[in-house]
Motif scaffolding. Structure first.
Motif, PDB file in Angstrom:
ATOM      1  N   LEU A  86       0.830  -1.207   0.000  1.00 25.85           N
ATOM      2  CA  LEU A  86       0.000   0.000   0.000  1.00 25.85           C
ATOM      3  C   LEU A  86       0.863   1.255   0.000  1.00 25.85           C
ATOM      4  O   LEU A  86       0.547   2.254  -0.650  1.00 25.85           O
ATOM      5  CB  LEU A  86      -0.927   0.005   1.232  1.00 25.85           C
ATOM      6  N   GLY A  87       1.959   1.135   0.736  1.00 25.68           N
ATOM      7  CA  GLY A  87       2.900   2.265   0.770  1.00 25.68           C
ATOM      8  C   GLY A  87       3.369   2.605  -0.620  1.00 25.68           C
ATOM      9  O   GLY A  87       3.351   3.770  -1.045  1.00 25.68           O
TER      10      GLY A  87
ATOM     11  N   VAL B 294       1.051  20.982 -21.622  1.00 26.09           N
ATOM     12  CA  VAL B 294       0.385  20.610 -22.868  1.00 26.09           C
ATOM     13  C   VAL B 294      -0.022  21.866 -23.623  1.00 26.09           C
ATOM     14  O   VAL B 294      -0.603  22.774 -23.057  1.00 26.09           O
ATOM     15  CB  VAL B 294      -0.882  19.770 -22.549  1.00 26.09           C
TER      16      VAL B 294
ATOM     17  N   MET C  95       0.553   4.242  -2.546  1.00 19.82           N
ATOM     18  CA  MET C  95       0.313   5.661  -2.212  1.00 19.82           C
ATOM     19  C   MET C  95       1.408   6.549  -2.777  1.00 19.82           C
ATOM     20  O   MET C  95       1.155   7.647  -3.264  1.00 19.82           O
ATOM     21  CB  MET C  95       0.185   5.846  -0.695  1.00 19.82           C
ATOM     22  N   ALA C  96       2.648   6.023  -2.727  1.00 18.40           N
ATOM     23  CA  ALA C  96       3.757   6.793  -3.303  1.00 18.40           C
ATOM     24  C   ALA C  96       3.505   7.013  -4.786  1.00 18.40           C
ATOM     25  O   ALA C  96       3.713   8.096  -5.336  1.00 18.40           O
ATOM     26  CB  ALA C  96       5.061   6.044  -3.084  1.00 18.40           C
TER      27      ALA C  96
ATOM     28  N   LEU D 280       1.467  14.491  -9.146  1.00 17.91           N
ATOM     29  CA  LEU D 280       2.373  15.611  -9.411  1.00 17.91           C
ATOM     30  C   LEU D 280       2.737  15.683 -10.891  1.00 17.91           C
ATOM     31  O   LEU D 280       2.749  16.749 -11.497  1.00 17.91           O
ATOM     32  CB  LEU D 280       3.635  15.491  -8.560  1.00 17.91           C
TER      33      LEU D 280
ATOM     34  N   PRO E 254      -2.385  23.718 -25.655  1.00 10.02           N
ATOM     35  CA  PRO E 254      -3.765  23.575 -26.078  1.00 10.02           C
ATOM     36  C   PRO E 254      -4.035  24.347 -27.366  1.00 10.02           C
ATOM     37  O   PRO E 254      -3.280  25.241 -27.730  1.00 10.02           O
ATOM     38  CB  PRO E 254      -4.536  24.212 -24.924  1.00 10.02           C
TER      39      PRO E 254
ATOM     40  N   VAL F  20       1.005   9.707  -5.369  1.00 14.23           N
ATOM     41  CA  VAL F  20       1.595  11.036  -5.216  1.00 14.23           C
ATOM     42  C   VAL F  20       2.366  11.418  -6.468  1.00 14.23           C
ATOM     43  O   VAL F  20       2.209  12.511  -7.024  1.00 14.23           O
ATOM     44  CB  VAL F  20       2.514  11.080  -3.972  1.00 14.23           C
TER      45      VAL F  20
ATOM     46  N   ILE G 141       2.072  18.721 -13.643  1.00 14.92           N
ATOM     47  CA  ILE G 141       3.112  19.369 -14.455  1.00 14.92           C
ATOM     48  C   ILE G 141       2.785  19.226 -15.943  1.00 14.92           C
ATOM     49  O   ILE G 141       2.864  20.168 -16.713  1.00 14.92           O
ATOM     50  CB  ILE G 141       4.501  18.775 -14.117  1.00 14.92           C
TER      51      ILE G 141
ATOM     52  N   SER H 227      -0.113  18.745 -17.365  1.00 10.19           N
ATOM     53  CA  SER H 227      -1.263  19.566 -17.791  1.00 10.19           C
ATOM     54  C   SER H 227      -0.864  21.004 -18.020  1.00 10.19           C
ATOM     55  O   SER H 227      -1.432  21.701 -18.832  1.00 10.19           O
ATOM     56  CB  SER H 227      -2.387  19.490 -16.758  1.00 10.19           C
ATOM     57  N   ALA H 228       0.155  21.435 -17.274  1.00 13.54           N
ATOM     58  CA  ALA H 228       0.623  22.811 -17.456  1.00 13.54           C
ATOM     59  C   ALA H 228       1.390  22.968 -18.752  1.00 13.54           C
ATOM     60  O   ALA H 228       1.466  24.052 -19.321  1.00 13.54           O
ATOM     61  CB  ALA H 228       1.508  23.206 -16.287  1.00 13.54           C
TER      62      ALA H 228
END
Lengths: 445, 281
Positions: free
Chosen positions: A3-4, A24, A7-8, A15, A26, A11, A19, A21-22
């Motif tokens: 699970l660790g 791309v 979850m990593a 992130l 459009p 994360v 980044i 999405s910023a």
């Protein structure tokens, strides 16, 4: 640990997605173009099949202005004029938006960068050259078929604020200037017989007004920006630049401009010019209303404001007191301009034309917005108007702020110089020399 | 000697109280003046000498502020945005912080510092790229768009705060759950979250306040009057030429009410949460 790891992973993926999405690139404009083409083709087909034109989809125009949300101007615009326009132009809806004046440019420039500027704005006359310079505005003399007719119908002074680099980018919406308001009640208490005609008369009021109390002042203003100090500079015979706007040397730091600042400095040191000129404190209008200030400069919009906020206080107006240069004040006002990014230029021009109508101009005149139509100057309305007379007389000699795209920056240097002078951080000549050098550098670009 | 000590202690105490009193006046003075002005008519706002207790108090400003130009709607818009942002930030940052506090994975520190670096950027510098991004994600002119941006901008600081707190919790409790057959989800929901109420309350207050007060972004992206939030509505009471200050302050006072409610409800956790996070970071 599974699970660790999961979850990593979550994360990291979140992130990375942020980044990506910023980054791309459009293509919304491409999409808009495609849609436009499809609509045009549909229209052509319909023209062939039937001579009746397809009903146009309703268009919503966006119009930004800086009227106070709860002001009479905004009430008249949104509850009387826009509904009248919409009724006369079915299929066009106008959405007006009040944007606070101080953040107007920031919001507009950000929206332009994002490609979602409004269709029309009520622009301060000093923004027009800057916006035209960066290509934000449509050239009205090119896109408005009957532009010449509208151009001929308005006062030449306000019209000239729309002219930049050989083209007209807008039409005047309202005009104004600052006149000298003198506080009759304070004059009577202080024993001042007449309102001032000259700068010497202003200086002579100092001792009498100070005798009323330490917190009383002969004159107040809200800062050292152009709108505040230019009437003084011009009335003393000074100026910011040469008429061709090529240099400030010999003008802003010339003897007449220096004399204007020396006069203000002396008034300030004698306690006759309110510290509100350095920012903060009681505003000039509020101080006049509460008998703290004997005089101040302001525009016609103050009459409706006083009527609602200080109904017992009267405004008494005269021309700016004369110096060597005469009774010179500053021209203000707003233009209506169409943004180049507007997707509905045809409809926007209809609303723009409506703002130039007698109906629109007279309704707004009731709220303190001085009309710009030539034919109204001799109208019964203007002739019988209780206070526009002084403003029209002042407008005869009033001058416009430097029509240059870098005016905002020039004004910053001017403001800083005024602050340094009144705070006695620099002698007058030195502060104006510094501002002159800075403005010269701007003009040389 | 002991009399001297007693005298010195009394002196210190007097100085301390005077300093505290001065601090309290400086902090509360402007707020009290705002309350006072909100109850004054415009004519009396600039009276000299100023009166803290208005001679002719009026509720007119409150009535006018609340009834003019959809103020109640703007209040409701702000409340919806702030509550949703608060919920989203608490849920997401607690999960992120737990991952950063307890699990080891490649690039953990780099990612964490990258996130912290985002806190160092001045907001105005980012406004145009952020606007372009928001437009491309279709987040302009939407209250939902405000939620996404506010929640995203609150992530870094609150994750940082919670990570410090979580690292201070004893690992033995988690090991006990594992021994009893519980998983990480059980640890997170049954152990970590209940023990972290002070820190979570702090995050809730910060995120609520952050979105409730935010002005520049909302002003920049909201283009329809009916979608405005409260700070824009209050700013719009100030005009280019004159402001009705009684109205502005009455509106501001109305805006302060939810903040006070949230703060009073969570106050007992708030200070504890802040210091715990700070010390154990």
């Amino acid at each position: 640990m599974k699970l660790g790891k999961f979850m990593a992973l979550v994360v990291i993926v979140s992130l990375v997605l942020t980044i990506v999405s910023a980054c791309v690139a459009p293509t919304p404009q491409v999409v808009e173009k495609v849609v436009t083409q499809v609509v045009e083709k549909e229209k052509q087909v319909q023209v062939v099949v039937t001579p009746t034109a397809a009903p146009k989809a309703p268009v919503t125009l966006t119009f930004w202005h800086a009227y106070n949300e709860v002001s009479p101007e905004n009430e008249t615009l949104t509850k009387v004029l826009i509904p009248a326009f919409e009724a006369a132009n079915p299929g066009i809806k106008v959405e007006s938006l009040a944007v606070p004046y101080d953040q107007f440019r920031q919001k507009l420039l950000t929206s332009m960068a994002g490609g979602v500027a409004p269709d029309l704005i009520r622009s301060d006359i000093i923004w027009v050259p800057e916006l035209a310079d960066i290509g934000a505005l449509a050239m009205l003399d090119e896109v408005m078929p009957d532009f010449e007719q509208y151009k001929a119908a308005v006062f030449p002074g306000p019209l000239s604020t729309n002219f930049y680099n050989g083209h007209y980018y807008g039409l005047p919406l309202d005009t104004n200037t600052r006149v000298w308001f003198w506080n009759k009640e304070m004059y009577e208490t202080a024993g001042i017989a007449e309102p001032p005609q000259t700068m010497d008369d202003v200086a002579a009021q100092c001792a009498k007004v100070k005798a009323l109390g330490e917190d009383k002042y002969v004159f107040a203003d809200g800062g050292t920006y152009g709108w505040a100090v230019l009437p003084w500079i011009w009335s003393f015979g000074g100026s910011i630049t040469d008429p061709e706007i090529t240099k400030a040397t010999g003008y802003l730091n010339g003897p007449d401009s220096v004399a204007a600042y020396e006069f203000l400095l002396k008034m300030f040191k004698d306690g006759c010019l309110s510290p509100s000129i350095l920012g903060g404190g009681v505003s000039a209008g509020d101080g006049y209303a509460t008998d703290l200030y004997a005089n101040y400069l302001d525009g016609p919009w103050m009459y409706p404001i006083f009527a609602s906020q200080f109904p017992d206080k009267q405004l008494h107006a005269i021309l700016m007191p004369a110096g060597k240069g005469g009774h010179i004040s500053v021209v203000g006002g707003e233009d209506i301009v169409m943004m180049q990014q507007s997707q509905h230029k045809e409809e926007a021009l209809k609303f723009l034309a409506f703002t130039q109508s007698e109906e629109y101009q007279l309704k707004m005149a009731e709220t303190g917005q001085m009309p710009v139509l030539n034919k109204l100057i001799d109208s019964d309305y203007m002739k019988s108007h209780p206070y526009y007379g002084t403003f029209l007389e002042q407008l005869n000699t009033a001058k416009a702020r430097t029509p240059h795209p870098a005016w905002t920056k020039m004004e910053e240097y001017l403001t800083n110089a005024g602050q340094a002078i009144l705070r006695e951080e620099m002698p007058v000549q030195e502060a104006l020399d510094k501002a002159t050098a800075e403005i010269d550098a701007l003009l040389a670009k | 000697m002991s009399r001297n000590q007693g005298g010195r202690r009394l002196f210190n105490r007097v100085v301390l109280y005077l300093a505290l009193l001065l601090g309290a006046i400086i902090m509360a003075g402007p707020f009290l003046y705002m309350v006072s002005t909100a109850f004054k008519g415009q004519v009396y706002v600039f009276e000299f000498p100023p009166q803290f207790i208005p001679a002719r108090p009026t509720l007119e400003n409150f009535v006018k502020a609340w009834t003019s130009n959809n103020f109640a709607l703007y209040f409701w818009n702000s409340l919806r945005v702030a509550v949703v942002v608060m919920a989203v930030v608490v849920v997401l940052t607690s999960m992120m912080a737990y991952a950063f506090a307890r699990f080891n994975f490649r690039g953990k520190d780099t990612l964490f510092y990258l996130m912290l670096a985002m806190m160092m950027m001045p907001a105005m510098m980012l406004i145009i790229p952020q606007f372009v991004l928001a437009r491309n994600l279709n987040l302009i002119n939407k209250l939902g768009g405000l939620v996404v941006v506010y929640a995203a901008s609150g992530m870094a600081f609150n994750t940082f705060l919670l990570r410090g707190f979580f690292e201070g919790l004893p690992r033995e409790l988690e090991e006990a759950v594992l021994l009893d057959g519980g998983g990480y989800f059980t640890i997170f929901t049954r152990v970590i979250l209940p023990l972290s109420t002070p820190a979570l309350a702090t995050v809730a207050i910060f995120s609520f306040l952050g979105s409730w007060d935010e002005y520049i972004w909302a002003l920049t992206v909201i283009n329809e009057a009916k979608k405005r939030t409260l700070p824009i509505a209050i700013a719009n009471f100030q005009g280019q030429h004159a402001s009705d200050w009684g109205l502005v302050f009455a509106a501001s006072l109305i805006a302060v009410i939810p903040v006070l409610v949230i703060y009073v409800l969570l106050q007992r956790y708030f200070v504890q949460g802040l210091t715990s996070g700070a010390l154990k970071a």
